[in-house]
Motif scaffolding. Structure first.
Motif, PDB file in Angstrom:
ATOM      1  N   GLN A  42      -0.374   5.002  -0.407  1.00 48.85           N
ATOM      2  CA  GLN A  42      -1.791   5.115  -0.037  1.00 48.85           C
ATOM      3  C   GLN A  42      -1.884   5.550   1.423  1.00 48.85           C
ATOM      4  OE1 GLN A  42      -4.159   1.645  -1.211  1.00 48.85           O
ATOM      5  NE2 GLN A  42      -2.554   1.104  -2.649  1.00 48.85           N
ATOM      6  N   SER A  43      -3.062   6.067   1.791  1.00 50.27           N
ATOM      7  CA  SER A  43      -3.129   6.615   3.135  1.00 50.27           C
ATOM      8  C   SER A  43      -3.341   5.523   4.179  1.00 50.27           C
ATOM      9  CB  SER A  43      -4.207   7.693   3.234  1.00 50.27           C
ATOM     10  OG  SER A  43      -5.460   7.133   2.947  1.00 50.27           O
TER      11      SER A  43
ATOM     12  N   ARG B 271       0.823  -1.213   0.000  1.00 50.68           N
ATOM     13  CA  ARG B 271       0.000   0.000   0.000  1.00 50.68           C
ATOM     14  C   ARG B 271       0.859   1.267   0.000  1.00 50.68           C
ATOM     15  NH1 ARG B 271      -3.425   1.410   3.735  1.00 50.68           N
ATOM     16  NH2 ARG B 271      -4.836   2.282   2.189  1.00 50.68           N
TER      17      ARG B 271
END
Ligand SMILES: [Zn+2]
Length: 270
Positions: free
Chosen positions: A243-244, A240
């Protein structure tokens, strides 16, 4: 995989075994050394030790399977089902189709040994650490084991002699859940951090099993029926990058450690 395999192969008898190439049975010099002990045998149960699957046979031998990076075990209903590329071992049952071993990168392997002789054959199994899915582990004992080591948390979690069965994906997920950075030293954790780590180990592994594993584009994990797992949809950090973070909304960072990627949140993991 162990649970599915048990449902599918226990009670079935081996009629024929085909092996293409020697990579997947690299402990042998000749195919027949692998094939002969399997012929006419019936599977009686399936165990898992760390990352090894042990398919027990009547007569006392076990078929040992390690999936490596990209290995797949696939159930085929019949001999007429098309054989996919990179199929290295095909076990045909007297009744009820085949079990196939597919492995594009060929890090996986299979061999047959006696149940008692298995620790001589695989050094990793002779020194296997605790298995959080198999045995209830008290957190204070876990804390002692963590404190006895002087290692960074991620390599410690991936050390099969410490805890059995954890690899690259699950170690990153565990450390995010525990709120600990991958490079914290195991013998410098405060008691509440040990407790968080302990809880995260158990919870993340149980969730991983519940969602039937993580299937990523490059690692090719699918179950016996060719279905992907769903745990990748629940990843907090792994794969990820950028990504946040689902906890703090800041971007997830990727770092190369020992040739492999490590994903973490520099804000939530301290
Ligand atoms: Zn965060």
């Amino acid at each position: 995989m162990r649970r599915d395999l048990e449902k599918e192969i226990v009670g079935r008898k081996v009629k024929a075994v085909e092996v293409s190439g020697m990579r997947s049975i690299r402990r042998y010099r000749q195919r027949k050394q692998f094939i002969e002990p399997l012929l006419g045998r019936k599977f009686t149960g399936v165990e898992r030790r760390g990352k090894y699957l042990l398919a027990k046979l009547d007569g006392g031998d076990v078929l040992v399977i390690h999936l490596g990076m990209s290995g797949q075990l696939r159930r085929a209903a019949g001999t007429k089902e098309p054989v996919t590329k990179h199929t290295h071992v095909v076990i045909t049952f007297t009744q009820g189709g085949q079990l196939r071993f597919i492995d594009p990168r060929t890090f996986g392997e299979m061999f047959v040994t006696s149940l008692e002789g298995i620790e001589d054959e695989v050094d990793e199994l002779a020194h296997l650490g605790l298995d959080p899915l198999e045995s209830a582990l008290s957190w204070d004992y876990f804390g002692e084991l963590v404190a006895q080591r002087h290692a960074k948390l991620k390599p410690a979690l991936m050390d099969q002699k410490f805890i059995a069965g954890i690899g690259n994906i699950y170690s990153d997920e565990i450390l995010h859940q525990a709120g600990l950075r991958w490079d914290r030293m195991s013998d410098e954790l405060r008691p509440e951090e040990v407790r968080r780590l302990y809880r995260a180990v158990v919870e993340v592994l149980q969730e991983g099993v519940k969602y039937r594993g993580s299937s990523l584009a490059d690692e090719q994990y699918v179950d016996l029926h060719g279905k992907k797992g769903a745990y990748q949809d629940h990843h907090q950090v792994y794969a990820r990058e950028g990504q946040s973070c689902l906890r703090c909304r800041r971007p997830i960072v990727r770092e190369k450690v020992g040739g492999r990627s490590t994903f973490y949140c520099p804000y939530c993991q301290v």
